[in-house]
Motif scaffolding. Structure first.
Motif, PDB file in Angstrom:
ATOM      1  N   GLU A  67     -78.045  33.764 -17.193  1.00 30.35           N
ATOM      2  CA  GLU A  67     -76.592  34.010 -17.154  1.00 30.35           C
ATOM      3  C   GLU A  67     -76.122  34.238 -15.718  1.00 30.35           C
ATOM      4  O   GLU A  67     -76.910  34.672 -14.861  1.00 30.35           O
ATOM      5  N   VAL A  68     -74.818  34.012 -15.512  1.00 33.88           N
ATOM      6  CA  VAL A  68     -74.196  34.390 -14.230  1.00 33.88           C
ATOM      7  C   VAL A  68     -74.295  35.906 -14.107  1.00 33.88           C
ATOM      8  O   VAL A  68     -74.009  36.628 -15.068  1.00 33.88           O
ATOM      9  N   MET A  69     -74.730  36.382 -12.948  1.00 32.72           N
ATOM     10  CA  MET A  69     -74.855  37.827 -12.749  1.00 32.72           C
ATOM     11  C   MET A  69     -73.486  38.493 -12.909  1.00 32.72           C
ATOM     12  O   MET A  69     -72.489  38.005 -12.403  1.00 32.72           O
ATOM     13  N   ARG A  70     -73.477  39.611 -13.633  1.00 35.13           N
ATOM     14  CA  ARG A  70     -72.225  40.362 -13.823  1.00 35.13           C
ATOM     15  C   ARG A  70     -71.834  41.061 -12.520  1.00 35.13           C
ATOM     16  O   ARG A  70     -72.712  41.608 -11.819  1.00 35.13           O
ATOM     17  N   ALA A  71     -70.554  41.053 -12.198  1.00 32.01           N
ATOM     18  CA  ALA A  71     -70.058  41.768 -11.017  1.00 32.01           C
ATOM     19  C   ALA A  71     -68.559  41.945 -11.156  1.00 32.01           C
ATOM     20  O   ALA A  71     -67.904  41.166 -11.848  1.00 32.01           O
ATOM     21  N   ALA A  72     -68.049  42.954 -10.494  1.00 26.28           N
ATOM     22  CA  ALA A  72     -66.596  43.129 -10.434  1.00 26.28           C
ATOM     23  C   ALA A  72     -66.086  42.449  -9.177  1.00 26.28           C
ATOM     24  O   ALA A  72     -66.819  42.317  -8.189  1.00 26.28           O
ATOM     25  N   GLY A  73     -64.838  42.021  -9.226  1.00 27.17           N
ATOM     26  CA  GLY A  73     -64.286  41.365  -8.047  1.00 27.17           C
ATOM     27  C   GLY A  73     -62.774  41.406  -8.016  1.00 27.17           C
ATOM     28  O   GLY A  73     -62.119  41.826  -8.979  1.00 27.17           O
ATOM     29  N   PHE A  74     -62.265  40.967  -6.866  1.00 27.52           N
ATOM     30  CA  PHE A  74     -60.820  40.827  -6.654  1.00 27.52           C
ATOM     31  C   PHE A  74     -60.571  39.336  -6.514  1.00 27.52           C
ATOM     32  O   PHE A  74     -61.258  38.652  -5.742  1.00 27.52           O
ATOM     33  N   ALA A  75     -59.617  38.817  -7.280  1.00 28.74           N
ATOM     34  CA  ALA A  75     -59.433  37.365  -7.294  1.00 28.74           C
ATOM     35  C   ALA A  75     -57.949  37.022  -7.294  1.00 28.74           C
ATOM     36  O   ALA A  75     -57.089  37.875  -7.513  1.00 28.74           O
ATOM     37  N   GLU A  76     -57.675  35.736  -7.044  1.00 28.11           N
ATOM     38  CA  GLU A  76     -56.293  35.252  -7.060  1.00 28.11           C
ATOM     39  C   GLU A  76     -56.197  34.098  -8.050  1.00 28.11           C
ATOM     40  O   GLU A  76     -57.056  33.214  -8.060  1.00 28.11           O
ATOM     41  N   ILE A  77     -55.163  34.127  -8.865  1.00 27.97           N
ATOM     42  CA  ILE A  77     -54.967  33.035  -9.831  1.00 27.97           C
ATOM     43  C   ILE A  77     -54.541  31.788  -9.048  1.00 27.97           C
ATOM     44  O   ILE A  77     -53.562  31.820  -8.289  1.00 27.97           O
ATOM     45  N   VAL A  78     -55.308  30.697  -9.227  1.00 25.73           N
ATOM     46  CA  VAL A  78     -54.991  29.477  -8.478  1.00 25.73           C
ATOM     47  C   VAL A  78     -54.447  28.383  -9.410  1.00 25.73           C
ATOM     48  O   VAL A  78     -53.917  27.380  -8.934  1.00 25.73           O
ATOM     49  N   GLU A  79     -54.595  28.542 -10.702  1.00 25.85           N
ATOM     50  CA  GLU A  79     -54.067  27.573 -11.658  1.00 25.85           C
ATOM     51  C   GLU A  79     -53.902  28.320 -12.979  1.00 25.85           C
ATOM     52  O   GLU A  79     -54.748  29.150 -13.323  1.00 25.85           O
ATOM     53  N   LEU A 120     -51.751  47.925   2.778  1.00 28.14           N
ATOM     54  CA  LEU A 120     -52.988  48.294   2.080  1.00 28.14           C
ATOM     55  C   LEU A 120     -53.791  47.021   1.827  1.00 28.14           C
ATOM     56  O   LEU A 120     -53.283  46.106   1.173  1.00 28.14           O
ATOM     57  N   SER A 121     -55.014  46.986   2.345  1.00 21.51           N
ATOM     58  CA  SER A 121     -55.771  45.741   2.184  1.00 21.51           C
ATOM     59  C   SER A 121     -56.228  45.597   0.737  1.00 21.51           C
ATOM     60  O   SER A 121     -56.392  46.587   0.004  1.00 21.51           O
ATOM     61  N   GLU A 122     -56.407  44.350   0.346  1.00 20.71           N
ATOM     62  CA  GLU A 122     -56.765  44.045  -1.053  1.00 20.71           C
ATOM     63  C   GLU A 122     -58.104  44.668  -1.437  1.00 20.71           C
ATOM     64  O   GLU A 122     -58.338  44.979  -2.601  1.00 20.71           O
ATOM     65  N   THR A 123     -58.980  44.868  -0.467  1.00 17.15           N
ATOM     66  CA  THR A 123     -60.304  45.425  -0.756  1.00 17.15           C
ATOM     67  C   THR A 123     -60.206  46.848  -1.330  1.00 17.15           C
ATOM     68  O   THR A 123     -61.126  47.307  -2.011  1.00 17.15           O
ATOM     69  N   LYS A 124     -59.075  47.520  -1.064  1.00 17.67           N
ATOM     70  CA  LYS A 124     -58.937  48.908  -1.569  1.00 17.67           C
ATOM     71  C   LYS A 124     -58.969  48.947  -3.099  1.00 17.67           C
ATOM     72  O   LYS A 124     -59.303  49.963  -3.686  1.00 17.67           O
ATOM     73  N   PHE A 125     -58.596  47.810  -3.741  1.00 22.85           N
ATOM     74  CA  PHE A 125     -58.603  47.775  -5.207  1.00 22.85           C
ATOM     75  C   PHE A 125     -60.029  47.729  -5.768  1.00 22.85           C
ATOM     76  O   PHE A 125     -60.225  47.822  -6.976  1.00 22.85           O
ATOM     77  N   LEU A 126     -61.015  47.546  -4.883  1.00 19.91           N
ATOM     78  CA  LEU A 126     -62.410  47.618  -5.344  1.00 19.91           C
ATOM     79  C   LEU A 126     -63.033  48.949  -4.924  1.00 19.91           C
ATOM     80  O   LEU A 126     -64.086  49.321  -5.421  1.00 19.91           O
ATOM     81  N   GLY A 127     -62.422  49.638  -3.978  1.00 21.42           N
ATOM     82  CA  GLY A 127     -63.020  50.856  -3.427  1.00 21.42           C
ATOM     83  C   GLY A 127     -62.207  52.093  -3.772  1.00 21.42           C
ATOM     84  O   GLY A 127     -62.209  52.559  -4.911  1.00 21.42           O
TER      85      GLY A 127
END
Ligand SMILES: NC(=O)c1ccc[n+]([C@@H]2O[C@H](COP(=O)([O-])OP(=O)(O)OC[C@H]3O[C@@H](n4cnc5c(N)ncnc54)[C@H](OP(=O)(O)O)[C@@H]3O)[C@@H](O)[C@H]2O)c1
Length: 332
Positions: A67-79, A120-127
């Motif tokens: 399986e794809v390794m599970r992880a949390a992330g910050f993403a942008e909807i592109v479509e 506020l940088s987007e990375t703050k939503f992970l930290g």
């Protein structure tokens, strides 16, 4: 055709991640169906729990081999072919350790939209405003700090510990951090306002912990387990509280990293484990509070940003060698 790079779990790691545990593969992103949206991952959250997910069933099932390794992330909807998401929306959640993820609004773990906040940088939503900040927030609520009490935080210079200690200061506690280098200890006392910090890699760290906690310890914000937890329990006051947040010292070993529980009995300690997901309904409330503290300079945060998706396995190992400070993030 959009190509997606993914880290696939190929075998369960034995200690630190080794070559061959994860494999980098490339696949084509499938055509979107009605109701789905495609998100491009910008940042990946690197968390100790990923090593647990690779090995055993815990509060979530283990990731299966292949399986794809599970992880949390910050993403942008592109479509988007989903009414819930539009192109350009910023989202956080379990993206997986990959460059693109398809989200269906009916998904149990659908990605949550986050606002753009100026300065506020987007990375703050992970930290600090993401899972680790929220973990510190709810963990400290469990610790029920009172003014003048002594709080000890282990893995204190990490993402969760650094915020938990500062919340302790906001509540008027004497805050002592335990961390793995003199530089980390200096950051805790000189920049974050901890009252003292002890480098557990120094030979006399137990004496230093005793000197830093002359009134004993009322709250243990426990991130590490093992010998560190044992020594903190030795110094707990009667009726103290142990916030069992993590046991990282055991994650890369067969040893579960648990200290002896005899002291919990003798000292009538209240020991409470928790998983931040238990508090999902209150995330917005807590993130708002953390955001205010951050804006008014009451809490500071640091990030270790590793550039390059292909470096994700090395970034995971950094958590276990102590090569990170604050929140660890891979910039995709
Ligand atoms: N309960 C929950 O819901 C929840 C949620 C998030 C995180 N957590 C837990 O919180 C803890 C911290 O997670 P985080 O994401 O904030 O990671 P982090 O603290 O940013 O990184 C891990 C840190 O742990 C320290 N460490 C690693 N192995 C150690 C060992 N054997 N002995 C002592 N220290 C060690 C390292 O710092 P040094 O240089 O100081 O060794 C490292 O920087 C982990 O136990 C994690 O599982 C729990």
């Amino acid at each position: 055709m959009t190509m997606n790079r993914q880290w696939i779990l190929r075998q369960r790691p034995k200690a630190l991640l080794a070559d061959g545990d994860l494999e980098l593969v490339q696949t084509a992103v499938p055509e979107l169906k009605d109701g789905q949206a495609l998100a491009q991952v910008r940042y990946l959250s690197i968390d100790p729990t990923m090593r647990v997910w690779m090995a055993v069933d815990s509060y979530l099932p283990a990731v299966q081999i292949g399986e794809v390794m599970r992880a949390a992330g910050f993403a942008e909807i592109v479509e988007s072919k989903a009414k819930e998401y539009k192109k350009g929306d910023k989202v956080v959640g379990l993206t997986g350790l990959q460059e693109y993820t398809i989200v269906s609004p009916g998904d149990k773990l659908a990605l949550q939209k986050v606002p753009s906040i100026p300065f506020l940088s987007e990375t703050k939503f992970l930290g600090v405003l993401g899972m680790t900040g929220l973990t510190a927030f709810f963990g400290m609520e469990i610790g029920a700090p009172k003014k003048g009490e002594t709080l000890v935080v282990s893995a204190a210079a990490g993402a969760t510990g650094s915020i938990a200690g500062q919340i302790g200061k906001i509540h008027g506690c004497r805050v002592v951090g335990i961390a793995g280098s003199d530089d980390k200890c200096k950051w805790l006392t000189e920049e974050l306002g901890f009252d003292a910090a002890v480098n557990y890699k120094s030979a006399d760290w137990k004496e230093k912990l005793a000197a830093a906690t002359p009134q004993g310890i009322d709250i243990d914000f426990e991130n590490v387990g093992g010998e560190i937890m044992q020594e903190v329990l030795n110094r707990m006051n009667l009726f103290g509280r142990v916030v069992l947040c993590g046991l990282i010292s055991g994650y890369t070993k067969d040893d579960p990293g648990m200290a002896s529980f005899a002291l919990a009995l003798v000292k009538r300690l209240r020991v409470q484990g928790f998983i931040v997901l238990d508090f999902a309904e209150r995330f917005m409330e807590a993130a708002t509070k953390l955001g205010q503290w951050k804006m008014f300079g009451k809490i500071k945060d640091r990030e270790t940003i590793v550039e390059g998706f292909e470096k994700a396995p090395q970034a995971i190992n950094m958590l276990f060698t102590g090569a990170n400070t604050g929140k660890t993030i891979v910039k995709v």
